[in-house]
Enzyme design. Structure first.
Site, PDB file in Angstrom:
ATOM      1  N   GLU A  38      -5.873   7.012  -1.088  1.00 26.90           N
ATOM      2  CA  GLU A  38      -5.846   5.815  -0.258  1.00 26.90           C
ATOM      3  C   GLU A  38      -6.447   4.622  -0.990  1.00 26.90           C
ATOM      4  O   GLU A  38      -5.919   3.519  -0.949  1.00 26.90           O
ATOM      5  CB  GLU A  38      -6.568   6.051   1.065  1.00 26.90           C
ATOM      6  CG  GLU A  38      -5.852   7.002   2.002  1.00 26.90           C
ATOM      7  CD  GLU A  38      -4.432   6.547   2.343  1.00 26.90           C
ATOM      8  OE1 GLU A  38      -4.219   5.344   2.593  1.00 26.90           O
ATOM      9  OE2 GLU A  38      -3.535   7.403   2.316  1.00 26.90           O
ATOM     10  N   HIS A  55       0.837  -1.202   0.000  1.00 27.73           N
ATOM     11  CA  HIS A  55       0.000   0.000   0.000  1.00 27.73           C
ATOM     12  C   HIS A  55       0.874   1.256   0.000  1.00 27.73           C
ATOM     13  O   HIS A  55       0.653   2.182  -0.784  1.00 27.73           O
ATOM     14  CB  HIS A  55      -0.932  -0.019   1.219  1.00 27.73           C
ATOM     15  CG  HIS A  55      -1.720   1.237   1.388  1.00 27.73           C
ATOM     16  ND1 HIS A  55      -2.932   1.448   0.768  1.00 27.73           N
ATOM     17  CD2 HIS A  55      -1.457   2.361   2.108  1.00 27.73           C
ATOM     18  CE1 HIS A  55      -3.382   2.650   1.101  1.00 27.73           C
ATOM     19  NE2 HIS A  55      -2.508   3.222   1.915  1.00 27.73           N
ATOM     20  N   GLU A  56       1.863   1.278   0.886  1.00 33.08           N
ATOM     21  CA  GLU A  56       2.739   2.453   0.975  1.00 33.08           C
ATOM     22  C   GLU A  56       3.574   2.621  -0.292  1.00 33.08           C
ATOM     23  O   GLU A  56       3.768   3.733  -0.776  1.00 33.08           O
ATOM     24  CB  GLU A  56       3.632   2.364   2.214  1.00 33.08           C
ATOM     25  CG  GLU A  56       2.868   2.340   3.528  1.00 33.08           C
ATOM     26  CD  GLU A  56       1.868   3.473   3.697  1.00 33.08           C
ATOM     27  OE1 GLU A  56       2.108   4.585   3.189  1.00 33.08           O
ATOM     28  OE2 GLU A  56       0.825   3.250   4.335  1.00 33.08           O
ATOM     29  N   HIS A  85       1.662   4.386  -2.955  1.00 33.25           N
ATOM     30  CA  HIS A  85       1.672   5.860  -2.883  1.00 33.25           C
ATOM     31  C   HIS A  85       2.866   6.421  -3.658  1.00 33.25           C
ATOM     32  O   HIS A  85       2.743   7.424  -4.362  1.00 33.25           O
ATOM     33  CB  HIS A  85       1.727   6.337  -1.428  1.00 33.25           C
ATOM     34  CG  HIS A  85       0.427   6.210  -0.695  1.00 33.25           C
ATOM     35  ND1 HIS A  85      -0.736   6.811  -1.116  1.00 33.25           N
ATOM     36  CD2 HIS A  85       0.121   5.552   0.447  1.00 33.25           C
ATOM     37  CE1 HIS A  85      -1.708   6.533  -0.270  1.00 33.25           C
ATOM     38  NE2 HIS A  85      -1.222   5.761   0.689  1.00 33.25           N
TER      39      HIS A  85
END
Length: 181
Positions: free
Chosen positions: A177, A99-100, A103
């Site tokens: 997100e 997920h990070e 980004h």
């Protein structure tokens, strides 16, 4: 194998927490080569797949009971101890790392920094239009120009604009997100 990695991480984390000398004075960072290497090893294939040089990534562990991870300031990944201790499987940890990394891959940080610069520019531009504006003071029935009065008027009139901007930025943040997932 996965349980052993997770148990090893939890043990190393417990050891790092118990050793006060390993907690950096600035910001509660925990410097533990074993944990950082394990996190980097887990992230390595995902970084490669995202087109990010794994050698440029720094991973930091923050002594904080909140379950959180975030990216900031270039290729810096921060993982709270509360997140590592609450996860049950290595796959859960990999999901957070992915997920990070998402980004970074999607350039969310650059977009948000650019938006912040634009917002700040708008704020100062509008403030400059309010400072010592005779028409504004006349509209409020004031005879004397004052920087303090200008700032007060600006505060009253900018608040709705700031609220609308905040709603837009929060919406974009939520979108980021979902995209990172």
């Amino acid at each position: 194998m996965a349980k052993r990695i997770l148990l090893g991480l939890a043990f190393a984390l417990a050891l790092a927490l118990a050793t006060a000398g390993q907690v950096a004075a600035a910001g509660g960072l925990i410097r533990d080569a074993e944990i950082e290497a394990t996190l980097k090893r887990l992230a390595y294939p995902m970084l490669r797949a995202a087109g990010i040089n794994p050698g440029s990534v720094r991973i930091y562990i923050i002594q904080d009971s909140e379950p959180n991870a975030f990216v900031a300031g270039g290729y810096n990944l921060f993982v709270n101890t509360g997140l590592v201790t609450r996860l049950k499987t290595v796959d859960q940890l990999k999901s957070v790392l992915a997920h990070e990394i998402g980004h970074w891959r999607l350039k969310h940080i650059s977009v948000m920094v650019g938006l912040s610069v634009l917002q700040t520019g708008l704020l100062f531009f509008l403030l400059s239009r309010f400072l010592d504006n005779p028409g504004l003071f006349a509209a409020f029935g004031m005879e004397h120009l004052s920087v303090y009065g200008s700032v007060v008027f600006f505060g009253f009139l900018y608040t709705p604009i700031a609220t609308l901007l905040a709603v837009g930025v929060n919406g974009l943040s939520r979108r980021h997100e979902y995209q990172a997932d």
